[in-house]
Write a protein that holds these residues in place. Structure first.
Motif, PDB file in Angstrom:
ATOM      1  N   VAL A  50       0.839  16.995   4.891  1.00 40.81           N
ATOM      2  CA  VAL A  50       0.883  16.402   3.698  1.00 40.81           C
ATOM      3  C   VAL A  50       2.278  16.446   3.041  1.00 40.81           C
ATOM      4  O   VAL A  50       2.827  15.315   2.665  1.00 40.81           O
ATOM      5  CB  VAL A  50      -0.028  16.824   2.668  1.00 40.81           C
TER       6      VAL A  50
ATOM      7  N   ILE B 168       2.906  19.882  -5.868  1.00 40.23           N
ATOM      8  CA  ILE B 168       4.009  20.153  -4.906  1.00 40.23           C
ATOM      9  C   ILE B 168       4.962  21.193  -5.306  1.00 40.23           C
ATOM     10  O   ILE B 168       5.486  22.209  -4.868  1.00 40.23           O
ATOM     11  CB  ILE B 168       4.546  19.077  -4.123  1.00 40.23           C
TER      12      ILE B 168
ATOM     13  N   GLU C 124      -5.063  17.083  -4.451  1.00 39.19           N
ATOM     14  CA  GLU C 124      -4.971  16.342  -5.914  1.00 39.19           C
ATOM     15  C   GLU C 124      -6.177  16.828  -6.664  1.00 39.19           C
ATOM     16  O   GLU C 124      -6.011  17.089  -7.938  1.00 39.19           O
ATOM     17  CB  GLU C 124      -4.575  15.036  -5.636  1.00 39.19           C
TER      18      GLU C 124
ATOM     19  N   THR D 288      -4.645  12.235   4.906  1.00 38.99           N
ATOM     20  CA  THR D 288      -5.048  11.808   3.874  1.00 38.99           C
ATOM     21  C   THR D 288      -6.244  12.392   3.065  1.00 38.99           C
ATOM     22  O   THR D 288      -6.068  12.515   1.785  1.00 38.99           O
ATOM     23  CB  THR D 288      -5.520  10.253   4.148  1.00 38.99           C
TER      24      THR D 288
ATOM     25  N   PHE E 122       0.723  14.579  -8.089  1.00 33.56           N
ATOM     26  CA  PHE E 122       0.820  15.062  -6.782  1.00 33.56           C
ATOM     27  C   PHE E 122       2.173  15.726  -6.790  1.00 33.56           C
ATOM     28  O   PHE E 122       2.347  16.771  -5.982  1.00 33.56           O
ATOM     29  CB  PHE E 122       0.811  14.081  -5.850  1.00 33.56           C
TER      30      PHE E 122
ATOM     31  N   HIS F 248       4.719  13.138   2.469  1.00 33.52           N
ATOM     32  CA  HIS F 248       5.418  12.642   1.063  1.00 33.52           C
ATOM     33  C   HIS F 248       7.098  12.700   1.204  1.00 33.52           C
ATOM     34  O   HIS F 248       7.660  11.568   0.835  1.00 33.52           O
ATOM     35  CB  HIS F 248       4.912  13.802   0.288  1.00 33.52           C
TER      36      HIS F 248
ATOM     37  N   GLN G 255      -4.586  15.482   1.283  1.00 31.92           N
ATOM     38  CA  GLN G 255      -3.715  15.012  -0.026  1.00 31.92           C
ATOM     39  C   GLN G 255      -4.816  14.950  -1.183  1.00 31.92           C
ATOM     40  O   GLN G 255      -4.634  15.214  -2.260  1.00 31.92           O
ATOM     41  CB  GLN G 255      -2.800  13.898   0.309  1.00 31.92           C
TER      42      GLN G 255
END
Length: 207
Positions: A72, A121, A35, A28, A117, A76, A31
């Motif tokens: 991560v 990616i 971001e 967490t 996000f 997702h 991520q």
């Protein structure tokens, strides 16, 4: 009289739960850092600070920044897979057009949940290093689509369900992702209708 000790598996359970909780905490944090800072400024030290742990504690769970980035992306992909699988399985008994539109709406909901996000990616993570992390997602959805096409083969123009499923999943995924990231002057409703028409034209028999 010596105090009896609990079975080994019971002693390990709390420790395993704590370890899993720490892994989730670090992922967490990873991520959040990705971001906020982007891929180029993503470091293990930043992740450790975000997670509220020491760098040494970080390395007890992940070998390097690439390992936590992979986790991560994996999380997702797993979340997308769960959401899309739920939509697909809930509509498998519906007529083709209803199934296709419901699935596309579910896909759009999932992709639009966190657009920035998704952009990170797709646009910042090196595809050669992390691109295959979505393979499990594509395979799982592809297997469901292939099974549906196989069951409904007599009512479609599909000759090789696995091949058609592979092409459909990747075509729809690419178009949906680009729609979300580019935000063209096309309403979502129109986009879904046009994409559904393409899918149905590919799989349904000619009238």
């Amino acid at each position: 009289m010596p105090r009896s000790r609990p079975p080994a598996d019971l002693r390990r359970a709390p420790q395993q739960e704590r370890s899993q909780a720490m892994v989730e905490r670090i992922v967490t944090a990873g991520q959040a850092v990705l971001e906020r800072e982007g891929y180029s400024r993503f470091t293990t030290n930043r992740v450790a600070v975000e997670a509220g742990i020491s760098p040494g504690s970080f390395y007890q769970y992940f070998a390097d920044k690439h390992a936590v980035l992979a986790a991560v992306v994996d999380r997702h992909s797993a979340q997308l897979s769960t959401q899309l699988t739920g939509v697909l399985t809930a509509h498998l008994d519906r007529p083709g057009p209803e199934l296709v539109r419901a699935t596309l709406d579910g896909l759009m909901d999932a992709l639009e949940h966190n657009v920035e996000f998704l952009r990170l990616i797709v646009e910042q993570l090196p595809r050669a290093q992390y691109g295959d992390r979505t393979a499990a997602l594509e395979q799982r959805i592809g297997d469901l689509v292939s099974a549906y096409l196989q069951i409904n083969r007599p009512r479609s123009r599909v000759h090789e369900p696995a091949t058609s499923a592979w092409m459909l999943v990747r075509t729809v995924e690419h178009l949906a992702v680009q729609y979300v990231l580019e935000d063209p002057d096309i309403t979502r409703e129109r986009f879904v209708e046009e994409l559904a028409a393409m899918v149905l034209a590919y799989v349904e028999p000619h009238r």
